[in-house]
Design a protein around this motif. Sequence first.
Motif, PDB file in Angstrom:
ATOM      1  N   GLN A 106       0.710  -1.212   0.037  1.00  0.00           N
ATOM      2  CA  GLN A 106       0.058   0.139  -0.172  1.00  0.00           C
ATOM      3  C   GLN A 106       1.070   1.244  -0.132  1.00  0.00           C
ATOM      4  O   GLN A 106       0.359   2.362  -0.761  1.00  0.00           O
ATOM      5  N   ASN A 107       1.720   1.090   0.747  1.00  0.00           N
ATOM      6  CA  ASN A 107       2.814   2.378   0.744  1.00  0.00           C
ATOM      7  C   ASN A 107       3.668   2.656  -0.174  1.00  0.00           C
ATOM      8  O   ASN A 107       3.972   3.711  -0.730  1.00  0.00           O
ATOM      9  N   LEU A 163       2.472   1.817  -3.398  1.00  0.00           N
ATOM     10  CA  LEU A 163       1.609   2.505  -4.332  1.00  0.00           C
ATOM     11  C   LEU A 163       1.348   3.951  -4.215  1.00  0.00           C
ATOM     12  O   LEU A 163       1.371   4.776  -4.894  1.00  0.00           O
ATOM     13  N   THR A 164       1.379   4.525  -2.728  1.00  0.00           N
ATOM     14  CA  THR A 164       1.229   5.708  -2.531  1.00  0.00           C
ATOM     15  C   THR A 164       2.677   6.385  -3.143  1.00  0.00           C
ATOM     16  O   THR A 164       2.545   7.564  -3.684  1.00  0.00           O
ATOM     17  N   GLY A 194      -2.534   9.225  -9.871  1.00  0.00           N
ATOM     18  CA  GLY A 194      -3.473   8.344  -9.224  1.00  0.00           C
ATOM     19  C   GLY A 194      -3.140   7.077 -10.108  1.00  0.00           C
ATOM     20  O   GLY A 194      -2.516   6.991 -11.102  1.00  0.00           O
ATOM     21  N   SER A 225      -4.657   4.029  -5.297  1.00  0.00           N
ATOM     22  CA  SER A 225      -3.739   5.095  -4.615  1.00  0.00           C
ATOM     23  C   SER A 225      -3.768   6.461  -5.440  1.00  0.00           C
ATOM     24  O   SER A 225      -3.872   6.414  -6.483  1.00  0.00           O
ATOM     25  N   SER A 226      -3.925   7.352  -4.556  1.00  0.00           N
ATOM     26  CA  SER A 226      -3.865   8.772  -5.053  1.00  0.00           C
ATOM     27  C   SER A 226      -2.502   9.456  -4.608  1.00  0.00           C
ATOM     28  O   SER A 226      -2.087   9.231  -3.635  1.00  0.00           O
ATOM     29  N   VAL A 250      -4.090  -5.273  -2.951  1.00  0.00           N
ATOM     30  CA  VAL A 250      -5.020  -3.921  -3.559  1.00  0.00           C
ATOM     31  C   VAL A 250      -6.400  -4.436  -3.174  1.00  0.00           C
ATOM     32  O   VAL A 250      -7.134  -3.316  -2.752  1.00  0.00           O
ATOM     33  N   PHE A 270      -6.946  -3.583   0.485  1.00  0.00           N
ATOM     34  CA  PHE A 270      -6.930  -2.230   0.664  1.00  0.00           C
ATOM     35  C   PHE A 270      -8.292  -1.518   0.540  1.00  0.00           C
ATOM     36  O   PHE A 270      -8.669  -0.534   1.196  1.00  0.00           O
ATOM     37  N   ALA A 316      -6.311   7.416   4.080  1.00  0.00           N
ATOM     38  CA  ALA A 316      -6.205   7.007   2.772  1.00  0.00           C
ATOM     39  C   ALA A 316      -7.377   6.900   2.132  1.00  0.00           C
ATOM     40  O   ALA A 316      -8.413   6.438   2.497  1.00  0.00           O
ATOM     41  N   ASN A 352      -9.296   5.372  -1.489  1.00  0.00           N
ATOM     42  CA  ASN A 352      -9.443   4.426  -2.447  1.00  0.00           C
ATOM     43  C   ASN A 352     -10.820   4.237  -2.981  1.00  0.00           C
ATOM     44  O   ASN A 352     -12.001   4.805  -2.501  1.00  0.00           O
TER      45      ASN A 352
END
Length: 553
Positions: free
Chosen positions: A13-14, A16-17, A45, A55-56, A217, A220, A302, A304
């Motif tokens: 997740q991090n 992807l950010t 994104g 993720s944005s 994903v 998340f 976050a 999504n």
Amino acid sequence: MRKVDIFTLEIIQNSLTAIADEMFAAIIKTAMSPIIYEVLDMGTGITDAHGEIASSGSGAPGFIAVLDKAVKRILAQHAQPGDIEPGDVFITNDPHSGGGVTHLNDVILAMPVFANGKLIGWTANIAHWNDVGGTVPGSLSTNATDIFQEGLRLTCVKLISKGKPIRSVMQILRANTRLPDFMEGDLWAGIAAVRGGATRIIELANKYGTDLFLEAVADFMSLGEKVSLRALDDAPRGRFSAEEPQDDGQLLRVTVEITDAGMIVDLRDNPAQSAGPHNLSRDGTVVAAQMAFKAVTDPRAATNGGTFRPLTVLTNPGTMFDARSPAAEGFYFENLIRAHDLILRCLAPHLSDRLPAGNFASICGTFISGVHPDTGRAFTLVEPEIGGWGAENGRDGNSAVYSGMHGETYNCPAEICEARYGLYVDRMSLNDEPGGHGQYRGGRGVHVEYRVRADKTLLTCGYTRSKVPPWGLEGGADGSLNYIEVVRKSGECERYSMVSALPLNRDDVIRIRTASGGGYGNPAARTRAAVVDDVRNGYLNADLAKEIYGVSV
């Protein structure tokens, strides 16, 4: 499906950010236009294979919320085998059929990401281009009556095929802008970003395995839904309604219902779509509702695709919040922020622990074009303006920041403005006009003055809250107003909020004033020390301090 351990989940997740943020950095370091590299009027994104935001990155939240809708539209229009292949890049901007949501100046680039022959996601970005054709420089005209007058429409067009640019599409793009060099520079900045992001995602999927990546994903997304529902646990249940008159005399209405299952925003009872350029697509209205929903639930968490699963948005086709082709949408942003602000106004009295008083609630789009007297080169200044936010319980409102649609964006520095455009910046200060007083005061707007350096310069602007001020809360005063004054060399002064291609000459002055936010609580409860600080810091002049608060400074 096997469960992903929490540590791997967090790492993916991090990652992807970080990838989305790296895409953002790539654009601002290589773009040609100050509206992108200084103002940061853009967003990046990553979506999953189905177009749901995974993720944005940084940038304008109202822009990032567009990307998933654009990718879904691309998928729908390219559904045959071989339509979407590794190395492809798609371009779109049309709010009616291209998933663009906003207006034609906001151009989206999206790239499919394949790992081991399987589509696992998309990288995407959106940025405001200075000019995409149309009847006036900057492509935005307050006189437009259909979208054909606003510039080049791109409906999910393949721009790059298997890594190679499609020459004919590139030629069409260059031929439909007054600023081809800027367009091309901004285009390749966006292409570099989606390509770089795709490379990083492939590396990530190869490192952890494609199946594990996809499971992370999906997990998340589920977490996003749970966070939103948990944030609504202590929100009041029921149906809440609000209506508000607008600058043009129309009445806007909303009903919001909060249930155990989520939130329903009903905007069906609103005026028909406009004959002018102030319309909003249904997807744009969904973006406005998503932004308000995020403010009410957990703005720090976050975001999504799962975040907005508990949100339902109801619109009526053919209305200003669900405009149909060929409606003009150049100034869509004012309806976008009207919808967002109306939802917040409806809920603020019931959630005053979470929501502030009204803010200046306008993009205050300012467009100045002409020929630079030093270089002979055509220029177009594109400047959303900063203004004041509403006060809240225990805290004054922020001064000189962008609307909620813009997020992490900035005003263009005076030095850049003077170097790139045919203007002098004579003044940049806080606006000390009265408004927004309360126990906690609304933030101040700004007072900016541009002095024109050459004849045949043109001004276009689109401001709302020029007659109806930002609303106060719990006894706080309403804020001030957004407007522009043009002070002619002769001394004659003209006031505008909506105007298109207004001719200006050398030494005319464009005076911009943006609103203060609404106040919170009875002004009589404000402390003397706070009023003295307001005067010393330029938020309030001494005469108003004595008139409103009874404090001599």
